[in-house]
Design a protein around this motif. Sequence first.
Motif, PDB file in Angstrom:
ATOM      1  N   GLY A 137     -10.904  35.948   2.544  1.00  0.00           N
ATOM      2  CA  GLY A 137     -10.640  35.692   1.128  1.00  0.00           C
ATOM      3  C   GLY A 137      -9.200  36.002   0.756  1.00  0.00           C
ATOM      4  N   LEU A 138      -8.664  37.101   1.295  1.00  0.00           N
ATOM      5  CA  LEU A 138      -7.281  37.472   1.023  1.00  0.00           C
ATOM      6  C   LEU A 138      -6.317  36.421   1.566  1.00  0.00           C
ATOM      7  CD1 LEU A 138      -5.063  39.521   0.176  1.00  0.00           C
ATOM      8  CD2 LEU A 138      -5.324  40.558   2.454  1.00  0.00           C
ATOM      9  N   LEU A 139      -6.480  36.059   2.833  1.00  0.00           N
ATOM     10  CA  LEU A 139      -5.579  35.090   3.455  1.00  0.00           C
ATOM     11  C   LEU A 139      -5.765  33.689   2.880  1.00  0.00           C
ATOM     12  CD1 LEU A 139      -6.036  36.529   6.998  1.00  0.00           C
ATOM     13  CD2 LEU A 139      -3.817  36.220   5.938  1.00  0.00           C
ATOM     14  N   GLY A 140      -6.986  33.423   2.386  1.00  0.00           N
ATOM     15  CA  GLY A 140      -7.250  32.128   1.776  1.00  0.00           C
ATOM     16  C   GLY A 140      -6.922  32.091   0.299  1.00  0.00           C
ATOM     17  N   PRO A 157     -14.674  31.534  13.552  1.00  0.00           N
ATOM     18  CA  PRO A 157     -15.758  31.017  12.710  1.00  0.00           C
ATOM     19  C   PRO A 157     -16.222  29.636  13.168  1.00  0.00           C
ATOM     20  CG  PRO A 157     -13.913  31.806  11.381  1.00  0.00           C
ATOM     21  CD  PRO A 157     -13.438  31.712  12.792  1.00  0.00           C
ATOM     22  N   SER A 158     -17.512  29.435  13.120  1.00  0.00           N
ATOM     23  CA  SER A 158     -18.055  28.118  13.427  1.00  0.00           C
ATOM     24  C   SER A 158     -17.625  27.122  12.359  1.00  0.00           C
ATOM     25  CB  SER A 158     -19.587  28.180  13.483  1.00  0.00           C
ATOM     26  OG  SER A 158     -20.144  26.889  13.468  1.00  0.00           O
ATOM     27  N   HIS A 159     -17.445  25.876  12.767  1.00  0.00           N
ATOM     28  CA  HIS A 159     -17.095  24.833  11.799  1.00  0.00           C
ATOM     29  C   HIS A 159     -18.258  24.507  10.883  1.00  0.00           C
ATOM     30  CE1 HIS A 159     -13.825  23.445  14.820  1.00  0.00           C
ATOM     31  NE2 HIS A 159     -13.336  24.320  13.953  1.00  0.00           N
ATOM     32  N   GLU A 160     -19.430  25.010  11.216  1.00  0.00           N
ATOM     33  CA  GLU A 160     -20.602  24.823  10.360  1.00  0.00           C
ATOM     34  C   GLU A 160     -21.043  26.147   9.744  1.00  0.00           C
ATOM     35  OE1 GLU A 160     -23.276  21.503  12.147  1.00  0.00           O
ATOM     36  OE2 GLU A 160     -22.360  22.525  13.839  1.00  0.00           O
ATOM     37  N   LEU A 161     -20.081  27.069   9.592  1.00  0.00           N
ATOM     38  CA  LEU A 161     -20.374  28.391   9.047  1.00  0.00           C
ATOM     39  C   LEU A 161     -20.916  28.293   7.630  1.00  0.00           C
ATOM     40  CD1 LEU A 161     -20.111  31.531   9.268  1.00  0.00           C
ATOM     41  CD2 LEU A 161     -17.856  31.272   8.231  1.00  0.00           C
ATOM     42  N   THR A 162     -22.066  28.892   7.405  1.00  0.00           N
ATOM     43  CA  THR A 162     -22.623  28.970   6.057  1.00  0.00           C
ATOM     44  C   THR A 162     -22.864  30.406   5.622  1.00  0.00           C
ATOM     45  OG1 THR A 162     -24.864  28.759   6.964  1.00  0.00           O
ATOM     46  CG2 THR A 162     -23.763  26.728   6.250  1.00  0.00           C
ATOM     47  N   ALA A 163     -22.970  31.320   6.576  1.00  0.00           N
ATOM     48  CA  ALA A 163     -23.221  32.722   6.225  1.00  0.00           C
ATOM     49  C   ALA A 163     -22.842  33.613   7.399  1.00  0.00           C
ATOM     50  CB  ALA A 163     -24.700  32.929   5.883  1.00  0.00           C
ATOM     51  N   ARG A 216      -8.726  22.245   6.309  1.00  0.00           N
ATOM     52  CA  ARG A 216      -9.846  22.892   5.618  1.00  0.00           C
ATOM     53  C   ARG A 216     -10.747  23.689   6.553  1.00  0.00           C
ATOM     54  NH1 ARG A 216     -11.882  18.258   1.279  1.00  0.00           N
ATOM     55  NH2 ARG A 216      -9.867  17.921   0.276  1.00  0.00           N
ATOM     56  N   TYR A 217     -10.395  23.750   7.818  1.00  0.00           N
ATOM     57  CA  TYR A 217     -11.249  24.448   8.782  1.00  0.00           C
ATOM     58  C   TYR A 217     -10.450  25.511   9.524  1.00  0.00           C
ATOM     59  CZ  TYR A 217     -14.884  21.025   7.933  1.00  0.00           C
ATOM     60  OH  TYR A 217     -15.853  20.255   7.341  1.00  0.00           O
ATOM     61  N   ILE A 218     -11.066  26.687   9.666  1.00  0.00           N
ATOM     62  CA  ILE A 218     -10.421  27.826  10.303  1.00  0.00           C
ATOM     63  C   ILE A 218     -10.669  27.786  11.802  1.00  0.00           C
ATOM     64  CG2 ILE A 218     -10.384  30.338  10.475  1.00  0.00           C
ATOM     65  CD1 ILE A 218     -11.319  30.411   7.529  1.00  0.00           C
ATOM     66  N   GLU A 242      -7.177  24.783  11.779  1.00  0.00           N
ATOM     67  CA  GLU A 242      -7.248  23.736  12.794  1.00  0.00           C
ATOM     68  C   GLU A 242      -5.999  22.857  12.787  1.00  0.00           C
ATOM     69  OE1 GLU A 242      -9.172  22.967  15.230  1.00  0.00           O
ATOM     70  OE2 GLU A 242     -10.821  24.368  14.957  1.00  0.00           O
ATOM     71  N   SER A 243      -5.329  22.770  11.671  1.00  0.00           N
ATOM     72  CA  SER A 243      -4.119  21.961  11.569  1.00  0.00           C
ATOM     73  C   SER A 243      -2.936  22.586  12.286  1.00  0.00           C
ATOM     74  CB  SER A 243      -3.756  21.766  10.087  1.00  0.00           C
ATOM     75  OG  SER A 243      -3.439  23.021   9.495  1.00  0.00           O
ATOM     76  N   GLY A 244      -3.071  23.868  12.671  1.00  0.00           N
ATOM     77  CA  GLY A 244      -1.972  24.586  13.301  1.00  0.00           C
ATOM     78  C   GLY A 244      -1.249  25.502  12.330  1.00  0.00           C
TER      79      GLY A 244
END
Length: 511
Positions: free
Chosen positions: A375-378, A352-358, A324-326, A410-412
């Motif tokens: 958004g596209l890749l996700g 991106p920070s793991h605490e990214l909010t904006a 769930r984390y980039i 983060e999972s690879g």
Amino acid sequence: MEKNYNKGSQWIKCDLHVHTPYSIEQHYGDGQIEQVWDKFIEDLEALPEEFKILGINDYIFLDGYRKVIEEYKNKGRLKNIDLILPVVEFRIDKFGSVNQDNPFRRVNFHIIFSNELSVDIIEQQFLNSLSSEYKLFPDYESNENDWGGVITRGNLISLGTKLKESSNGKLTGSSLKIGFQSLNICYKELIKKLENPHIKGRYLTAVGKTEWDAMRWDGSPAEKKSVINKADFVFISSPDIEGFHRAKDTLKAQSVNDLLLDCSDAHSFSEQTEIKDRIGNCHTWVKINPTFNGLKYLLYEPEDRIFIGTQPEVKERVNNNKTRYIEKLTISQIDGYNENQGVWFKEQEVFPSHELTAIIGNKGKGKSAITDVIGLLGNSHNQKYFSFLNRTKFKKNGLAKNFKARLLWESGLEQESNLNEDVDIDLEERVKYLPQSYFEDLCNEIDDNENFKKEINQVVFTHLDETERLEKPTFEAFIELKMDKPGKVTHLRRMKLTMANGLPRFDLSVG
């Protein structure tokens, strides 16, 4: 020049009190033997990956720091450590009564210098000026109690030898240690010397809590408070995490500076686990860039940027949910693109920070481009609201087909896509993306806005335990099944929130 850290503030470990084999007091072995130094450097290189900042503190000498930098760091060693700082430690003329065997304990005062200051500048503009202009008072009487001079190993050995000779056999051991232990630096003069324009603004200070505790409140309470309150940090080498928090609570109760940092005060190798003051025995996490200027942020936002413990909550959350984390977004040109439609995205990397909010920035700086690509890749189902990757902008005239992007989790897991592609709404969303235009549409005329109601319903649905979702991907599908009336979708009529095992549980009523 400080390195540019494009990942922003990250939770890292910081140990600002590490002694080397050159230190006056240490348990590594003979500092003149290269094998001892090799083992020391290998121990630092074997630290857990979260260690990124070290302060080298060999009391009043910088020889160990110089060797670490010039003979190891600058030659490709210690790649795991991003920032190594020179630290000096003085015993100042502030005394605390301890006991009959040790009637006086002096306060330890630490100065953490910027790594942009050379050893020569620190020595010439600060250390040498201390000893050359005023008297240094030994704790013991000697025939030449007006001893003074530049603080060098040779001078301290000379002082120690004189003190031993005048002690009638009471003083034994290393003349260097005796000479060093007899130095008593004037606190007021020390502070004045820090005003030197060559170093001003390029250092931070810290007081040792253990020694400061020994200062008597019934002596001069104002002086005791002044010493700790004027320092930037307070250092402690805690036996454990619980001990640290007890110490911090004590400082709070005394209404004094409680910006406490746990340090290893390492005098021994990490393998010597029976010794508290060993390499790696540090519990301080900081959320900053690993730079000297980054350390200054701790002064203004300590509650948000300092954590003492096994690991910060966000680190644990990421480790348990790596899908769930980039980790990184890369946008690049496809092979063969001749840039005839403009120069865009040449191996651009975003972390991106793991605490990214904006994502913030001025107009035209690429905020929408980055978020649309994520958004596209996700596989965001809100593609029709993309403001950059649409047919009237970047996709116009086939421009987007010349570029590709890759998302590393983060999972690879890696996901790659051409920027001209579309999302597959039949597949699950990996990223929930709310473009500005979607948000505006969502909030427009809320009372009759079906999108807004759908969004609220879905938020409620995500709080249901997965075992209660009946294998349905959306709130509407779940409600259809519950009502046993295919084709008819209704909205939430009543929701009751309860807690089960510390987690929210929603009891739904529909109609």
